[in-house]
Design a protein around this motif. Structure first.
Motif, PDB file in Angstrom:
ATOM      1  N   LEU A   1      28.884 -32.474  -1.295  1.00 61.61           N
ATOM      2  CA  LEU A   1      27.861 -33.087  -0.449  1.00 61.61           C
ATOM      3  C   LEU A   1      27.454 -34.457  -0.984  1.00 61.61           C
ATOM      4  O   LEU A   1      27.221 -35.390  -0.221  1.00 61.61           O
ATOM      5  CB  LEU A   1      26.647 -32.171  -0.349  1.00 61.61           C
ATOM      6  N   VAL A   2      27.366 -34.554  -2.339  1.00 59.53           N
ATOM      7  CA  VAL A   2      27.003 -35.853  -2.918  1.00 59.53           C
ATOM      8  C   VAL A   2      28.079 -36.891  -2.577  1.00 59.53           C
ATOM      9  O   VAL A   2      27.772 -38.028  -2.201  1.00 59.53           O
ATOM     10  CB  VAL A   2      26.830 -35.728  -4.448  1.00 59.53           C
ATOM     11  N   LEU A   3      29.352 -36.475  -2.671  1.00 65.62           N
ATOM     12  CA  LEU A   3      30.431 -37.396  -2.322  1.00 65.62           C
ATOM     13  C   LEU A   3      30.392 -37.721  -0.836  1.00 65.62           C
ATOM     14  O   LEU A   3      30.621 -38.869  -0.430  1.00 65.62           O
ATOM     15  CB  LEU A   3      31.784 -36.786  -2.681  1.00 65.62           C
ATOM     16  N   ALA A   4      30.090 -36.719  -0.010  1.00 68.82           N
ATOM     17  CA  ALA A   4      30.075 -36.936   1.439  1.00 68.82           C
ATOM     18  C   ALA A   4      29.013 -37.958   1.825  1.00 68.82           C
ATOM     19  O   ALA A   4      29.214 -38.770   2.721  1.00 68.82           O
ATOM     20  CB  ALA A   4      29.840 -35.621   2.164  1.00 68.82           C
ATOM     21  N   GLU A   5      27.876 -37.901   1.115  1.00 68.96           N
ATOM     22  CA  GLU A   5      26.801 -38.843   1.449  1.00 68.96           C
ATOM     23  C   GLU A   5      27.303 -40.282   1.333  1.00 68.96           C
ATOM     24  O   GLU A   5      27.047 -41.110   2.218  1.00 68.96           O
ATOM     25  CB  GLU A   5      25.607 -38.630   0.512  1.00 68.96           C
ATOM     26  N   ALA A   6      28.040 -40.572   0.255  1.00 69.68           N
ATOM     27  CA  ALA A   6      28.513 -41.940   0.051  1.00 69.68           C
ATOM     28  C   ALA A   6      29.434 -42.362   1.192  1.00 69.68           C
ATOM     29  O   ALA A   6      29.301 -43.462   1.734  1.00 69.68           O
ATOM     30  CB  ALA A   6      29.237 -42.038  -1.290  1.00 69.68           C
ATOM     31  N   VAL A   7      30.351 -41.468   1.561  1.00 68.80           N
ATOM     32  CA  VAL A   7      31.301 -41.813   2.623  1.00 68.80           C
ATOM     33  C   VAL A   7      30.572 -42.003   3.951  1.00 68.80           C
ATOM     34  O   VAL A   7      30.799 -42.985   4.663  1.00 68.80           O
ATOM     35  CB  VAL A   7      32.385 -40.727   2.741  1.00 68.80           C
ATOM     36  N   LEU A   8      29.668 -41.069   4.275  1.00 76.35           N
ATOM     37  CA  LEU A   8      28.960 -41.151   5.555  1.00 76.35           C
ATOM     38  C   LEU A   8      28.113 -42.412   5.622  1.00 76.35           C
ATOM     39  O   LEU A   8      28.064 -43.087   6.654  1.00 76.35           O
ATOM     40  CB  LEU A   8      28.085 -39.917   5.759  1.00 76.35           C
TER      41      LEU A   8
ATOM     42  N   ARG B   1      17.643 -39.374  -6.285  1.00 77.11           N
ATOM     43  CA  ARG B   1      16.888 -38.462  -5.438  1.00 77.11           C
ATOM     44  C   ARG B   1      17.612 -38.222  -4.115  1.00 77.11           C
ATOM     45  O   ARG B   1      17.730 -37.083  -3.667  1.00 77.11           O
ATOM     46  CB  ARG B   1      15.497 -39.025  -5.145  1.00 77.11           C
ATOM     47  N   THR B   2      18.114 -39.291  -3.513  1.00 82.36           N
ATOM     48  CA  THR B   2      18.804 -39.141  -2.231  1.00 82.36           C
ATOM     49  C   THR B   2      19.984 -38.186  -2.379  1.00 82.36           C
ATOM     50  O   THR B   2      20.175 -37.292  -1.551  1.00 82.36           O
ATOM     51  CB  THR B   2      19.300 -40.508  -1.745  1.00 82.36           C
ATOM     52  N   ALA B   3      20.761 -38.389  -3.449  1.00 80.95           N
ATOM     53  CA  ALA B   3      21.915 -37.520  -3.659  1.00 80.95           C
ATOM     54  C   ALA B   3      21.473 -36.072  -3.828  1.00 80.95           C
ATOM     55  O   ALA B   3      22.068 -35.157  -3.254  1.00 80.95           O
ATOM     56  CB  ALA B   3      22.685 -37.986  -4.881  1.00 80.95           C
ATOM     57  N   LEU B   4      20.408 -35.856  -4.611  1.00 82.44           N
ATOM     58  CA  LEU B   4      19.937 -34.489  -4.850  1.00 82.44           C
ATOM     59  C   LEU B   4      19.440 -33.855  -3.566  1.00 82.44           C
ATOM     60  O   LEU B   4      19.701 -32.677  -3.303  1.00 82.44           O
ATOM     61  CB  LEU B   4      18.804 -34.495  -5.881  1.00 82.44           C
TER      62      LEU B   4
END
Lengths: 489, 325
Positions: free
Chosen positions: A412-419, A263-266
């Motif tokens: 954006l999904v990849l960016a979330e992990a990095v951030l 859900r967070t990724a979406l």
């Protein structure tokens, strides 16, 4: 089963926006279906095998995310007993006595997975393990004192009397039963759907779905869904007795965390576009169409924003939100609401930093379009600038907008992990791929290594991003006129 | 040409002023120095005196933009805006929370950052172009399609997994290089090898796929058909004609990134414990050292604008048809 009358719906801000977005998407699909010229390029997506397979994988992810977005407050344990009194008196009571609801939010996904979220061990355990990962002192295990051994888990494999051959047989049985029932459910659902679409040609339609109609690749979507259903069935049956992907440091089931991360990724991947689209479209088209000082101002704006390194601008903004949240603790009722606010704010910041690319593309395209005859004709007839923009320019740049929207998702999904790893992503209390990887990183240094949380996060994140990338490619190939021309030539 | 460059540099001034205003608004207006002090000192039981001391130590105890207590031009200069924000134009970044001078810290840390970023950039560019050319040479065959699929798969893996996986496999299981750390001189090679390899590998997917489309666009041009008609071999066509013309967009896009190499890589440096600017930034974010984050934002913008000017210059150098007026 939860009694629906006793719960209190409690939608978070991101829930409302996500559901709104899905409704808007359904409306858009309905609109496109009614117009042949809009539907034609999308038919091309249906021709692509990779497109159909990835679309159905994405649909499954989206379904999980949506289920997890229906939040509610369950009634406190003593409340339903009061409310569910027998007969009319009970009914009257139910209305007169105010139910007390727990402060903690749960989602429909939690209810569906019940009792998985509550099956918490004390600490790490390996996938499918029956015993904990670390030795602890067990009292009374050895005569006359304590012995150090791996304790049995409270929930993982607790139904087994002996852990040897019986465990292997049990796992095998669960896999086979689960897979078969998953497959049967999926086939049944497809058949039911075929019947609901009209009983007359139901059999032919059903066969077409499964074995192809000779035109497009939609049967690939059906097979993908059947495959996922089989896998999900096996997983569900295994999860009933074991921690399929093990447990983490505090004993939480990793499979549960993975499902919550989706859900967070979406949310990050979709709500950000809600911010990007209006700013990017309006400013991009306006700059290209009006030129002159409007163009100068807008170009200045996006060059300035672009010149700030994205991660740093996000970091600075998130740090500042953090200061705001720490100095105004009274604005947030629960930890979940607080985390949700930060998530929403992260989407906002990501949107503000990422509209520049879209605006630049649209500006270039509009500069070309405004010189075309039909726009010149509209200008000569005295049509107002705004109607020209809305009726002639916007529909003709829509494909760029749609392509940009799907292309941005995976990034954006990849960016979330990095951030989240850097510490400026989602709230640490929120389960996401980024926070999972971040905590798993420290576990890598343990001896022997705790690898399962990381491996599970990798597999699911890879599946999500790969599906998003493949789908974006299929959409771009279908909608971009340049590739269309190249394909013909 | 020189007039053009001067004009471009003059254009940069309003952009930098804009950046400066944005950072000023973010760091001082949205949340006042009082808020920051309260957060830095801990939320509970903070005395007003402690807040004043914290602000005085950092020079945050002045009005934001207008100092009514002073006279003459000091009304403007004795403010946070001039001392903290406008001063960055003179590359006067002030002090970090640990009392060190940020500007000198940046100078010493730029070296290790460049030691990773430059090899990653150069080796990465060469690898991506080679892979892309290979796919173009075998275009419309299984080599090409499986190459594209592989690229998409590589693109779909988070940078975090590349680093974690690489560290685990190469440093922990095979024990070829140290897991993390840094040393000066030739010793640095041991520490730099793995981060550079990982940096190159994690960029291949997206880069090679993009370059492939660039080369494929060129390959349908008429001059390529002419070259083939002259009887040139496919390899010669590819290297002498397609590569040279396809390099123009690649070159100009890469030139823009060169100045930003100074900033280092946030992830790589923090995972491998390399004392560069990237790990400096990450530490500042984690310790909520606002002065450092502010300085890095400004430095990054300056480097970005330098990159834009370099891009324009490289256009004329690579493509004689482009003339800057």
């Amino acid at each position: 089963m939860i009694d629906l009358t006793t719960i209190e719906p409690a939608l978070l801000w991101t829930d409302v926006l996500l559901i709104g977005l899905v409704l808007a998407l359904v409306g858009l699909v309905w609109h496109i279906r009614r117009h042949a010229h809009l539907a034609a390029p999308w038919r091309k997506v249906a021709l692509s095998r990779a497109g159909m397979v990835s679309a159905s994988v994405l649909a499954v992810f989206a379904g999980i995310g949506l289920l997890d977005s229906l939040h509610y407050r369950p009634a406190l344990p003593d409340a339903p007993a009061l409310a569910a009194g027998p007969g009319a008196a009970g009914k009257a009571l139910r209305h007169s006595v105010e139910l007390r609801h727990s402060v903690e939010l749960r989602s429909a996904l939690d209810a569906l997975l019940d009792p998985l979220p509550t099956q918490v061990e004390t600490t790490y355990s390996a996938p499918m393990a029956t015993r904990a990962f670390n030795k602890t002192a067990l009292e009374g295990a050895a005569p006359g004192g304590t012995a150090r051994d791996y304790p049995r888990l409270k929930f993982g494999g607790a139904h087994l009397a002996d852990e040897g051959a019986a465990k292997v047989r049990d796992i095998g049985e669960r896999v086979v039963r689960g897979a078969l029932s998953g497959l049967a459910c999926a086939v049944g659902a497809l058949a039911l759907l075929a019947l609901l679409c009209g009983p007359r040609a139901a059999i032919g339609r059903f066969r077409g779905w499964l074995f192809g109609n000779g035109e497009d690749a939609t049967h690939w979507a059906a097979w993908t869904l059947l495959g996922i259903a089989t896998l999900a069935g096996a997983l569900a049956w295994l999860a009933g007795g074991y921690h399929v992907f093990g447990t983490d440091k505090v004993g939480q089931d990793v499979l549960y965390q993975i499902l919550k991360s989706i859900r967070t990724a979406l949310v990050i991947g979709t709500l950000t576009t809600l911010v990007t689209l209006p700013i990017g479209v309006v400013l991009g088209i306006a700059a290209g169409y009006f030129r002159g000082w409007i163009d100068d101002v807008i170009q200045y704006l996006y060059t300035t924003l672009n010149s700030i390194p994205g991660v740093l601008l996000i970091a600075a903004s998130v740090l500042m939100t953090q200061v705001y949240m720490d100095t105004h603790p009274e604005s947030f009722e629960t930890v979940t609401a607080r985390a949700d606010f930060r998530l929403l704010f992260l989407c906002l910041i990501l949107g503000i930093t990422s509209w520049t690319g879209l605006a630049r593309l649209l500006r270039g395209e509009t500069l070309k379009l405004r010189e075309l005859e039909y726009v010149q004709a509209a200008q000569a007839f005295g049509v107002s600038s705004w109607s020209i923009l809305g009726r002639h320019i916007l529909p003709n740049v829509m494909h760029i907008v749609l392509i940009a929207m799907v292309m941005d998702f995976s990034g954006l999904v990849l960016a979330e992990a990095v951030l989240s790893y850097v510490g400026v992503g989602v709230d640490p209390s929120m389960i996401s791929f980024g926070t999972m990887i971040n905590s798993a990183r420290l576990e890598m240094a343990r001896e022997p290594m705790v690898w399962w949380a990381l491996a599970a996060a990798f597999v699911f994140m890879f599946a999500l991003v790969l599906a998003a990338n493949l789908f974006a490619d299929a959409v771009r190939d279908a909608l971009d006129p340049r590739t269309r021309v190249r394909g013909v030539a | 040409m020189i007039a053009y460059i001067v004009r471009r540099l003059l254009y940069a001034i309003p952009i930098l002023i804009g950046v400066n205003l944005i950072t000023f608004a973010l760091f001082f207006v949205v949340n006042t120095p009082d808020d920051m002090a309260r957060m830095a000192l801990g939320m509970k039981r903070v005395t007003p005196e402690a807040i004043e001391r914290w602000k005085a130590e950092r020079g945050y105890d002045k009005p934001l933009v207008w100092n009514a207590a002073e006279g003459g031009s000091r009304k403007v200069t004795e403010t946070i805006f001039v001392e903290k924000s406008a001063a960055m134009f003179a590359f006067d970044f002030g002090q970090a929370d640990d009392g060190r001078d940020i500007a000198s810290e940046i100078r010493t840390r730029a070296g290790p950052s460049l030691a990773i970023a430059v090899p990653v950039f150069v080796v990465g560019l060469v690898t991506m172009i080679s892979v892309a050319l290979l796919m173009v040479f075998f275009r419309a065959t299984y080599v090409d399609t499986s190459g594209v699929v592989l690229c998409v798969a590589l693109m779909s893996i988070s940078a975090l997994f590349y680093i974690i996986g690489g560290q685990y496999l190469v440093a922990k299981v095979w024990r070829l290089v140290p897991i993390s750390g840094y040393a000066g001189g030739l010793d640095a090679l041991r520490f730099l090898l793995l981060p550079v390899v990982i940096g190159v590998v994690s960029g291949i997917g997206a880069g090679a796929r993009w370059y492939r489309t660039l080369f494929l666009e060129e390959i349908n041009r008429e001059y390529v058909r002419t070259a083939r008609a002259k009887g040139l071999s496919e390899l010669r066509v590819l290297f002498r004609h397609v590569l040279r013309n396809g390099l123009i967009p690649i070159l100009t896009a890469s030139v823009a990134a060169i100045p930003l190499l100074f900033m280092g890589s946030l992830l790589t440096e923090s995972f491998f414990g390399i004392p560069g600017l990237g790990s400096y930034t990450i530490d500042a974010i984690n310790h909520q050292d606002f002065a450092v984050v502010r300085s890095m934002v400004f430095l990054g913008s300056v480097l970005y604008i330098v990159g834009l000017v370099l891009t324009d210059i490289s256009y004329t150098w690579a493509d004689p048809r482009v003339r800057l007026e």
